[in-house]
Design an enzyme around this catalytic site. Sequence first.
Site, PDB file in Angstrom:
ATOM      1  N   ASP A   1      36.880  46.948  36.689  1.00 50.34           N
ATOM      2  CA  ASP A   1      37.278  46.683  35.297  1.00 50.34           C
ATOM      3  C   ASP A   1      36.060  47.062  34.447  1.00 50.34           C
ATOM      4  OD1 ASP A   1      38.011  45.545  32.896  1.00 50.34           O
ATOM      5  OD2 ASP A   1      38.499  43.579  33.700  1.00 50.34           O
TER       6      ASP A   1
ATOM      7  N   HIS B   1      32.434  37.596  34.176  1.00 52.47           N
ATOM      8  CA  HIS B   1      32.991  36.334  33.693  1.00 52.47           C
ATOM      9  C   HIS B   1      32.293  35.152  34.369  1.00 52.47           C
ATOM     10  CE1 HIS B   1      37.122  38.392  32.644  1.00 52.47           C
ATOM     11  NE2 HIS B   1      36.085  39.006  32.131  1.00 52.47           N
TER      12      HIS B   1
ATOM     13  N   HIS C   1      47.333  47.801  32.377  1.00 56.14           N
ATOM     14  CA  HIS C   1      48.122  47.022  31.421  1.00 56.14           C
ATOM     15  C   HIS C   1      49.189  47.970  30.856  1.00 56.14           C
ATOM     16  CE1 HIS C   1      43.899  45.547  30.736  1.00 56.14           C
ATOM     17  NE2 HIS C   1      44.418  44.359  30.570  1.00 56.14           N
TER      18      HIS C   1
ATOM     19  N   ASP D   1      47.772  50.284  28.133  1.00 57.99           N
ATOM     20  CA  ASP D   1      46.919  51.416  28.526  1.00 57.99           C
ATOM     21  C   ASP D   1      47.749  52.664  28.746  1.00 57.99           C
ATOM     22  OD1 ASP D   1      45.169  49.292  28.939  1.00 57.99           O
ATOM     23  OD2 ASP D   1      45.543  49.279  31.101  1.00 57.99           O
TER      24      ASP D   1
ATOM     25  N   GLU E   1      42.931  35.282  35.931  1.00 59.46           N
ATOM     26  CA  GLU E   1      41.550  35.782  35.861  1.00 59.46           C
ATOM     27  C   GLU E   1      40.733  34.857  34.965  1.00 59.46           C
ATOM     28  OE1 GLU E   1      41.190  40.043  35.307  1.00 59.46           O
ATOM     29  OE2 GLU E   1      39.312  39.761  34.238  1.00 59.46           O
TER      30      GLU E   1
ATOM     31  N   ASP F   1      37.320  41.654  40.145  1.00 59.13           N
ATOM     32  CA  ASP F   1      36.958  42.680  39.166  1.00 59.13           C
ATOM     33  C   ASP F   1      35.455  42.852  39.269  1.00 59.13           C
ATOM     34  OD1 ASP F   1      39.497  43.128  38.298  1.00 59.13           O
ATOM     35  OD2 ASP F   1      39.246  42.266  36.305  1.00 59.13           O
TER      36      ASP F   1
HETATM   37  C1  XLS Z   1      38.563  41.124  30.039  1.00 60.73           C
HETATM   38  C2  XLS Z   1      39.290  41.160  31.285  1.00 60.73           C
HETATM   39  C3  XLS Z   1      40.430  42.154  31.360  1.00 60.73           C
HETATM   40  C4  XLS Z   1      41.317  41.810  32.527  1.00 60.73           C
HETATM   41  C5  XLS Z   1      42.688  42.400  32.463  1.00 60.73           C
HETATM   42  O1  XLS Z   1      37.465  40.582  29.925  1.00 60.73           O
HETATM   43  O2  XLS Z   1      38.373  41.371  32.324  1.00 60.73           O
HETATM   44  O3  XLS Z   1      39.943  43.439  31.415  1.00 60.73           O
HETATM   45  O4  XLS Z   1      40.742  42.187  33.736  1.00 60.73           O
HETATM   46  O5  XLS Z   1      43.378  42.010  31.340  1.00 60.73           O
HETATM   47 NI    NI Z   2      38.808  41.772  34.331  1.00 61.90          NI
HETATM   48 NI    NI Z   3      36.275  41.033  31.672  1.00 60.41          NI
END
Ligand code: XLS
Ligand code: NI
Ligand code: NI
Length: 433
Positions: A337, A269, A99, A102, A230, A294
């Site tokens: 991630d 997620h 990002h 970061d 995502e 991820d």
């Molecule tokens: C948060 C997300 C984030 C995304 C990128 O839960 O996984 O880390 O991958 O913004």
């Molecule tokens: Ni993520």
């Molecule tokens: Ni996440």
Amino acid sequence: MTDFFKNIPAITYQGPAATTEFAFRHYNPDEVILGKRMEDHLRFAVAYWHSFAWPGGDPFGGPTLQRPWFGETMALARMKADVAFEMFDILGQPFYCLHDADARPEGATFAESKRNLDEIVDYLGEKQVTHKAKLLWGTANMFSHRRWMAGAATNPDPDVYAYAAATVKANMDATQRLGGQNYVLWGGREGYETLLNTDLKAERQHAGRFLQQVVEYKHKIGFTGTILIEPKPQEPSKHQYDYDVATVYGFLVEFGLEKEVKTNIEQGHAILAGHSFEHEIALAAALGIFGSIDMNRNDYQSGWDTDQFPNNHAEKALAFHEILKAGGYTTGGTNFDAKIRRQSLDPEDLILAHVGGMDTCARALKSAAAMIESGAIEAAIQDRYAGWNTPAARAMLAGGLEEAAARVTTENLEPEPRSGRQERLENLWNRFV
Ligand code: XLS
Ligand code: NI
Ligand code: NI
């Protein structure tokens, strides 16, 4: 050279009998699996944020990780980039993801933040020339700063929508300059806390138009990468609009974007949404929107999005089985991630977390390939659906409800239930892991 990772050797493949923990036991980049090098199958990416920008806080306590590059200056941002690329060289993975927040210090104004971003992007670009790691995807952090607390594109304040547009534009430009292969949108604050203060219909429409604008801009600048959404059901918002793959697909269709945007699916997620990881991958593949992964899991006990490194290869084999069945990644990859735990203070912990995660995935990939090569699981599925190959069955799908119903009497149908053979197939899966 910084001395952060001093005395840590470059990690090489030494096989399952390796005697040091600083070795890959399964990740062998050049090994050919199903006709493709392992490195090209897995396309590993290190996440800049959790590995280099996360200070180790939790809801009950502040930072535990004290890194020499923490602080809001450009000199420290460059040191962070130096350390990051030193770690990339040690691990030898082909990609990283980041990002804006970061990599650069936040400025007092948008213009200052953008100048900082452009400067660090130049620096990262130079590093990419002399190091192996390249950008898998870029994204914008539109969830940490207080300006985003009520959303970015879904904010009730149109000025925040404008700020989100400027932020995403700057990040898409940065991603393109770094040769990034994808651009990710994760809408952590694109949701709501209570309907008592929320116009849900307006917020969804604003989010849809925003995504169309992102796609229009992608074509305008000739960005050849993939735009990825995502999905996540909640956290930090109580309810997020991009709940899961099925919800995202409906949203994309509503805004005419199902051919333009794919998904970046995160294991944790999927679990938060009440699904398995492999379900989300299989569904995205079936809908033609599978993009990237991820590979960070939740703690099954606490239920939070704890973003832990994967360490269960048997479970991940089911995920890679679906990825292989879908034909593998195109522009996507396997991004960690993932965060080390807040007690994992040492530089070695950071390296070994990635080594373990990469080995877990490599082992899972080999198991998934063996499942496919044996043909036994595919044969069981083919056999289970074989009835659909008959002309009478196919004709039912072409005709109407009455024609389908008529078969019961004309053919005297009295279907006999057949075993689903789940345990036998689970035993088979266990033989390959
Ligand atoms: C948060 C997300 C984030 C995304 C990128 O839960 O996984 O880390 O991958 O913004
Ligand atoms: Ni993520
Ligand atoms: Ni996440």
